[in-house]
Design an enzyme around this catalytic site. Structure first.
Site, PDB file in Angstrom:
ATOM      1  N   LYS A  11      57.401 -74.750  26.456  1.00 18.03           N
ATOM      2  CA  LYS A  11      56.827 -76.074  26.691  1.00 18.03           C
ATOM      3  C   LYS A  11      56.780 -76.900  25.393  1.00 18.03           C
ATOM      4  O   LYS A  11      56.993 -76.349  24.298  1.00 18.03           O
ATOM      5  CB  LYS A  11      55.426 -75.902  27.281  1.00 18.03           C
ATOM      6  CG  LYS A  11      55.441 -75.157  28.627  1.00 18.03           C
ATOM      7  CD  LYS A  11      54.046 -75.087  29.225  1.00 18.03           C
ATOM      8  CE  LYS A  11      54.041 -74.333  30.537  1.00 18.03           C
ATOM      9  NZ  LYS A  11      52.717 -74.335  31.181  1.00 18.03           N
ATOM     10  N   TYR A  51      56.111 -79.745  39.246  1.00 20.59           N
ATOM     11  CA  TYR A  51      54.709 -79.336  39.398  1.00 20.59           C
ATOM     12  C   TYR A  51      54.060 -79.880  40.669  1.00 20.59           C
ATOM     13  O   TYR A  51      52.828 -79.938  40.754  1.00 20.59           O
ATOM     14  CB  TYR A  51      53.908 -79.749  38.158  1.00 20.59           C
ATOM     15  CG  TYR A  51      54.232 -78.888  36.947  1.00 20.59           C
ATOM     16  CD1 TYR A  51      53.844 -77.556  36.886  1.00 20.59           C
ATOM     17  CD2 TYR A  51      54.939 -79.409  35.869  1.00 20.59           C
ATOM     18  CE1 TYR A  51      54.135 -76.756  35.789  1.00 20.59           C
ATOM     19  CE2 TYR A  51      55.247 -78.616  34.762  1.00 20.59           C
ATOM     20  CZ  TYR A  51      54.839 -77.292  34.735  1.00 20.59           C
ATOM     21  OH  TYR A  51      55.139 -76.505  33.657  1.00 20.59           O
ATOM     22  N   PHE A  59      44.098 -81.794  36.998  1.00 14.05           N
ATOM     23  CA  PHE A  59      44.855 -81.836  35.742  1.00 14.05           C
ATOM     24  C   PHE A  59      46.321 -82.255  35.927  1.00 14.05           C
ATOM     25  O   PHE A  59      47.093 -82.249  34.972  1.00 14.05           O
ATOM     26  CB  PHE A  59      44.783 -80.484  35.023  1.00 14.05           C
ATOM     27  CG  PHE A  59      45.286 -79.308  35.830  1.00 14.05           C
ATOM     28  CD1 PHE A  59      46.640 -79.021  35.914  1.00 14.05           C
ATOM     29  CD2 PHE A  59      44.392 -78.474  36.488  1.00 14.05           C
ATOM     30  CE1 PHE A  59      47.103 -77.937  36.645  1.00 14.05           C
ATOM     31  CE2 PHE A  59      44.840 -77.382  37.231  1.00 14.05           C
ATOM     32  CZ  PHE A  59      46.209 -77.114  37.313  1.00 14.05           C
ATOM     33  N   ARG A  87      55.545 -62.183  33.275  1.00 16.90           N
ATOM     34  CA  ARG A  87      54.154 -62.673  33.262  1.00 16.90           C
ATOM     35  C   ARG A  87      53.269 -61.771  32.385  1.00 16.90           C
ATOM     36  O   ARG A  87      52.344 -62.256  31.721  1.00 16.90           O
ATOM     37  CB  ARG A  87      53.622 -62.814  34.685  1.00 16.90           C
ATOM     38  CG  ARG A  87      54.273 -64.031  35.369  1.00 16.90           C
ATOM     39  CD  ARG A  87      53.909 -64.148  36.823  1.00 16.90           C
ATOM     40  NE  ARG A  87      52.563 -64.672  37.040  1.00 16.90           N
ATOM     41  CZ  ARG A  87      52.231 -65.962  37.001  1.00 16.90           C
ATOM     42  NH1 ARG A  87      53.134 -66.878  36.688  1.00 16.90           N
ATOM     43  NH2 ARG A  87      51.009 -66.353  37.256  1.00 16.90           N
ATOM     44  N   ARG A 104      51.553 -66.061  24.751  1.00 21.58           N
ATOM     45  CA  ARG A 104      50.527 -67.113  24.727  1.00 21.58           C
ATOM     46  C   ARG A 104      49.435 -66.815  23.706  1.00 21.58           C
ATOM     47  O   ARG A 104      48.918 -67.723  23.055  1.00 21.58           O
ATOM     48  CB  ARG A 104      49.953 -67.306  26.132  1.00 21.58           C
ATOM     49  CG  ARG A 104      50.919 -68.074  27.035  1.00 21.58           C
ATOM     50  CD  ARG A 104      50.419 -68.142  28.445  1.00 21.58           C
ATOM     51  NE  ARG A 104      51.211 -69.031  29.277  1.00 21.58           N
ATOM     52  CZ  ARG A 104      51.311 -68.919  30.599  1.00 21.58           C
ATOM     53  NH1 ARG A 104      50.654 -67.958  31.230  1.00 21.58           N
ATOM     54  NH2 ARG A 104      52.044 -69.765  31.293  1.00 21.58           N
ATOM     55  N   ASN A 114      50.081 -74.329  26.815  1.00 23.22           N
ATOM     56  CA  ASN A 114      50.110 -72.873  26.755  1.00 23.22           C
ATOM     57  C   ASN A 114      51.484 -72.274  26.469  1.00 23.22           C
ATOM     58  O   ASN A 114      51.775 -71.148  26.841  1.00 23.22           O
ATOM     59  CB  ASN A 114      49.458 -72.259  28.002  1.00 23.22           C
ATOM     60  CG  ASN A 114      50.195 -72.579  29.280  1.00 23.22           C
ATOM     61  OD1 ASN A 114      51.165 -73.329  29.258  1.00 23.22           O
ATOM     62  ND2 ASN A 114      49.764 -72.014  30.381  1.00 23.22           N
ATOM     63  N   HIS A 117      56.141 -71.264  30.305  1.00 23.73           N
ATOM     64  CA  HIS A 117      55.995 -71.147  31.757  1.00 23.73           C
ATOM     65  C   HIS A 117      56.680 -69.864  32.205  1.00 23.73           C
ATOM     66  O   HIS A 117      57.700 -69.484  31.632  1.00 23.73           O
ATOM     67  CB  HIS A 117      56.674 -72.344  32.439  1.00 23.73           C
ATOM     68  CG  HIS A 117      56.825 -72.179  33.920  1.00 23.73           C
ATOM     69  ND1 HIS A 117      55.803 -72.446  34.795  1.00 23.73           N
ATOM     70  CD2 HIS A 117      57.873 -71.736  34.672  1.00 23.73           C
ATOM     71  CE1 HIS A 117      56.220 -72.194  36.040  1.00 23.73           C
ATOM     72  NE2 HIS A 117      57.473 -71.766  35.976  1.00 23.73           N
ATOM     73  N   GLU A 128      63.035 -72.675  40.932  1.00 25.29           N
ATOM     74  CA  GLU A 128      62.879 -73.292  39.608  1.00 25.29           C
ATOM     75  C   GLU A 128      64.169 -73.205  38.797  1.00 25.29           C
ATOM     76  O   GLU A 128      64.525 -74.150  38.095  1.00 25.29           O
ATOM     77  CB  GLU A 128      61.722 -72.616  38.867  1.00 25.29           C
ATOM     78  CG  GLU A 128      60.369 -72.922  39.509  1.00 25.29           C
ATOM     79  CD  GLU A 128      59.217 -72.119  38.948  1.00 25.29           C
ATOM     80  OE1 GLU A 128      58.078 -72.324  39.430  1.00 25.29           O
ATOM     81  OE2 GLU A 128      59.424 -71.278  38.046  1.00 25.29           O
TER      82      GLU A 128
HETATM   83  P1  CMP Z   1      51.736 -72.756  34.249  1.00 24.33           P
HETATM   84  O1  CMP Z   1      51.021 -71.642  34.893  1.00 24.33           O
HETATM   85  O2  CMP Z   1      53.030 -72.542  33.566  1.00 24.33           O
HETATM   86  O3  CMP Z   1      51.952 -73.917  35.341  1.00 24.33           O
HETATM   87  C1  CMP Z   1      50.873 -74.723  35.720  1.00 24.33           C
HETATM   88  C2  CMP Z   1      50.293 -75.318  34.481  1.00 24.33           C
HETATM   89  O4  CMP Z   1      49.196 -76.168  34.647  1.00 24.33           O
HETATM   90  C3  CMP Z   1      49.732 -74.187  33.606  1.00 24.33           C
HETATM   91  O5  CMP Z   1      50.782 -73.416  33.149  1.00 24.33           O
HETATM   92  C4  CMP Z   1      48.999 -74.998  32.566  1.00 24.33           C
HETATM   93  O6  CMP Z   1      49.871 -75.531  31.602  1.00 24.33           O
HETATM   94  C5  CMP Z   1      48.477 -76.140  33.415  1.00 24.33           C
HETATM   95  N1  CMP Z   1      47.062 -75.918  33.721  1.00 24.33           N
HETATM   96  C6  CMP Z   1      46.533 -74.941  34.500  1.00 24.33           C
HETATM   97  N2  CMP Z   1      45.203 -75.067  34.551  1.00 24.33           N
HETATM   98  C7  CMP Z   1      44.875 -76.135  33.800  1.00 24.33           C
HETATM   99  C8  CMP Z   1      43.659 -76.778  33.458  1.00 24.33           C
HETATM  100  N3  CMP Z   1      42.498 -76.330  33.941  1.00 24.33           N
HETATM  101  N4  CMP Z   1      43.711 -77.863  32.678  1.00 24.33           N
HETATM  102  C9  CMP Z   1      44.896 -78.319  32.231  1.00 24.33           C
HETATM  103  N5  CMP Z   1      46.097 -77.761  32.500  1.00 24.33           N
HETATM  104  C10 CMP Z   1      46.079 -76.678  33.270  1.00 24.33           C
END
Ligand code: CMP
Length: 139
Positions: A11, A51, A59, A87, A104, A114, A117, A128
């Site tokens: 990311k 997304y 969010f 994962r 991470r 984070n 992905h 994807e």
């Molecule tokens: P990922 O699981 O790759 O895909 C969904 C993304 O949403 C996740 O990573 C985070 O980057 C983002 N995300 C999930 N929860 C939150 C949150 N509470 N606030 C902001 N971003 C979030």
């Protein structure tokens, strides 16, 4: 039977912090083979579509804005049990909760930023991967 491919993105924060090389090294050291790789930047339309499943989450707007804020690396990876093993390699969504040694834990800033992905199912790994790559870009 578990599938053998997953999809990942490094990311914008992972790229911005200079960790493309470190993250790809962790991925290949863990036994994943890179089947497709692209350095690109998501348009707003692409990020919204990718997304879409989170569209109702509070969010979502922040997520789309962040994911379009800079370049990313997109990749398709191959390994036995790819989705679950990847994962485990990246760790929990929130780096504060991620296990020691995970990508991470090492490189992510926050739950939103984070670093990487990882697909959450074999079905989504295919969707994807096909979202980002055409058949002639997958080796
Ligand atoms: P990922 O699981 O790759 O895909 C969904 C993304 O949403 C996740 O990573 C985070 O980057 C983002 N995300 C999930 N929860 C939150 C949150 N509470 N606030 C902001 N971003 C979030």
């Amino acid at each position: 039977m578990a599938g053998n491919r997953t999809f990942t993105m490094i990311k914008p924060d992972g790229v911005e912090s200079g960790n493309i090389g470190n993250i790809l090294q962790k991925i290949t050291d863990a036994g994943f083979v890179i089947k497709a790789l692209k350095y690109t930047r998501l348009s707003e339309e692409q990020a919204k579509k990718f997304y879409e499943v989170h569209a109702e989450r509070p969010f979502y707007g922040e997520l789309v804005e962040y994911m379009t804020s800079g370049p990313i690396i997109a990749a398709i990876l191959e390994k036995d049990n790819a989705v679950a093993d990847f994962r485990a390699l990246i760790g929990a969504t929130d780096p504060a909760e991620a296990a020691e040694g995970t990508i991470r834990k090492l490189y992510a800033e926050s739950k939103a930023k984070n670093a990487v992905h990882g697909s959450d199912s074999d079905e989504n790994a295919v969707i994807e991967g096909e979202f980002h790559f055409s058949a002639n870009e997958i080796f």
